[in-house]
Design a protein around this motif. Structure first.
Motif, mmCIF file in Angstrom:
data_model
loop_
_atom_site.group_PDB
_atom_site.id
_atom_site.type_symbol
_atom_site.label_atom_id
_atom_site.label_comp_id
_atom_site.label_asym_id
_atom_site.label_seq_id
_atom_site.Cartn_x
_atom_site.Cartn_y
_atom_site.Cartn_z
ATOM 1 N N LEU A 1 0.884 -1.150 0.000
ATOM 2 C CA LEU A 1 0.000 0.000 0.000
ATOM 3 C C LEU A 1 0.928 1.208 0.000
ATOM 4 C CD1 LEU A 1 -3.127 0.701 0.483
ATOM 5 C CD2 LEU A 1 -2.523 0.940 2.887
ATOM 6 N N PRO A 2 0.582 2.306 -0.669
ATOM 7 C CA PRO A 2 1.509 3.444 -0.722
ATOM 8 C C PRO A 2 1.538 4.267 0.565
ATOM 9 C CG PRO A 2 -0.397 3.871 -2.116
ATOM 10 C CD PRO A 2 -0.536 2.458 -1.629
ATOM 11 N N SER B 1 8.501 -0.265 -3.304
ATOM 12 C CA SER B 1 8.233 0.075 -4.700
ATOM 13 C C SER B 1 9.300 1.024 -5.237
ATOM 14 C CB SER B 1 6.828 0.671 -4.852
ATOM 15 O OG SER B 1 6.608 1.716 -3.937
ATOM 16 N N ILE B 2 9.752 1.965 -4.431
ATOM 17 C CA ILE B 2 10.840 2.854 -4.862
ATOM 18 C C ILE B 2 12.111 2.048 -5.108
ATOM 19 C CG2 ILE B 2 12.406 4.683 -4.076
ATOM 20 C CD1 ILE B 2 9.938 5.941 -2.673
ATOM 21 N N MET B 3 12.443 1.153 -4.190
ATOM 22 C CA MET B 3 13.642 0.333 -4.352
ATOM 23 C C MET B 3 13.570 -0.478 -5.640
ATOM 24 S SD MET B 3 16.555 -0.665 -3.198
ATOM 25 C CE MET B 3 17.716 -2.037 -3.141
ATOM 26 N N LEU C 1 15.239 16.055 1.354
ATOM 27 C CA LEU C 1 13.960 15.484 0.948
ATOM 28 C C LEU C 1 13.603 15.910 -0.470
ATOM 29 C CD1 LEU C 1 11.385 13.920 1.468
ATOM 30 C CD2 LEU C 1 10.455 15.936 2.627
ATOM 31 N N ASP C 2 13.842 17.156 -0.813
ATOM 32 C CA ASP C 2 13.552 17.628 -2.169
ATOM 33 C C ASP C 2 14.385 16.863 -3.199
ATOM 34 O OD1 ASP C 2 11.720 19.427 -1.184
ATOM 35 O OD2 ASP C 2 13.077 21.150 -1.267
ATOM 36 N N ARG C 3 15.664 16.612 -2.912
ATOM 37 C CA ARG C 3 16.502 15.835 -3.842
ATOM 38 C C ARG C 3 15.927 14.441 -4.036
ATOM 39 N NH1 ARG C 3 20.664 18.470 -1.195
ATOM 40 N NH2 ARG C 3 20.992 16.785 0.312
ATOM 41 N N PHE C 4 15.514 13.842 -2.936
ATOM 42 C CA PHE C 4 14.959 12.495 -3.013
ATOM 43 C C PHE C 4 13.688 12.486 -3.869
ATOM 44 C CE2 PHE C 4 12.115 9.212 -1.275
ATOM 45 C CZ PHE C 4 12.916 8.088 -1.412
ATOM 46 N N LEU C 5 12.789 13.403 -3.614
ATOM 47 C CA LEU C 5 11.513 13.422 -4.323
ATOM 48 C C LEU C 5 11.671 13.759 -5.801
ATOM 49 C CD1 LEU C 5 9.272 15.177 -1.638
ATOM 50 C CD2 LEU C 5 9.356 12.731 -2.217
ATOM 51 N N LEU D 1 6.255 6.163 -5.546
ATOM 52 C CA LEU D 1 5.333 6.746 -4.585
ATOM 53 C C LEU D 1 3.877 6.454 -4.906
ATOM 54 C CD1 LEU D 1 6.960 10.247 -3.973
ATOM 55 C CD2 LEU D 1 6.769 8.385 -2.308
ATOM 56 N N THR D 2 3.595 6.049 -6.111
ATOM 57 C CA THR D 2 2.201 5.797 -6.523
ATOM 58 C C THR D 2 1.891 4.306 -6.665
ATOM 59 O OG1 THR D 2 2.696 5.886 -8.913
ATOM 60 C CG2 THR D 2 2.210 7.968 -7.785
#
Length: 231
Positions: free
Chosen positions: A26-27, A35-37, A212-216, A225-226
């Motif tokens: 679940l996200p 899911s990101i990995m 966090l901005d770099r990651f996103l 993320l979806t």
């Protein structure tokens, strides 16, 4: 379990391509770690939505995979020695996928990566989750201020630790790794979902917001993320 078809969960969530890794998730901040990995390492997989609104996590097929009734969980039909591997706990899954793929666990920084992974698993996740409960959910109705303050103060302390470790670094061990994939989704949740970052001193941090901005901004992160889609 000799094959994927032997596991009860496949009767509830049938695989479309049985030789691919199966993700049950679940996200949420813990769910999107995997899911990101998987998006980062490019390993083919199928994602199945475990719908908490329908109490999927308490169903017998899911409990057969994770008796702790939490997401995420996986079955890799091509596990060690070519045998299927069922695995739960996001930290354990991240380590497994890093070792399987040979990615995002720099050999010369293995234990440094693991220490920050454990920092998230034992600190950031539980403390942010508790703060989120008291700040965003039903806990805000509790008149006694002490529980919320306890978790607010600990969340602020942990953010300060992380901020100091990021000084002079783009990523927590220098190289992008599973430690970042574990940590950053919880920062996003604290800031954007719980909306509790300001109470934990976010505005006073020097390095965490840009981290966090770099990651996103990473394409694999944006995709992960979806996943799984909520439909």
């Amino acid at each position: 379990m000799q094959s994927l078809a032997d596991h009860p969960i496949t009767h509830r969530w049938p695989p479309q391509v049985p030789d691919r890794l199966q993700l049950y998730s679940l996200p949420t901040p813990n769910g999107v770690k995997i899911s990101i990995m998987l998006e980062e390492i490019g390993l083919p997989y199928e994602a199945h939505l475990v719908d908490f609104a329908s109490n999927d996590q308490m169903s017998a097929p899911f409990l057969a995979l994770n008796p702790n009734n939490k997401i995420p969980a996986i079955i890799d039909p091509n596990g060690p020695e070519g045998k299927p591997l069922a695995l739960f706990e996001s930290g354990a899954i991240l380590i497994y996928l890093a070792e399987k793929s040979g990615q995002l666990m720099p050999a010369d920084k293995r234990y440094e990566v693991l220490q920050w992974l454990m920092f998230q698993m034992g600190g950031l996740g539980p403390m942010f989750g508790q703060l989120g409960y008291f700040h965003h959910f039903a806990g805000k109705e509790i008149e006694d201020p002490r529980p919320k303050e306890r978790y607010r103060a600990e969340a602020a302390r942990l953010l300060t630790v992380l901020d100091g470790a990021l000084a002079g670094r783009d990523w927590i061990v220098g190289d992008y790794s599973i430690a970042d994939i574990a940590i950053a989704p919880w920062l996003r949740t604290l800031r954007d979902f719980y909306k509790a970052a300001d109470s934990a001193g976010w505005a006073d941090l020097h390095h965490v917001p840009a981290y966090l901005d770099r990651f996103l901004a990473r394409p694999a992160v944006q995709r992960g993320l979806t996943i799984p889609s909520r439909g």
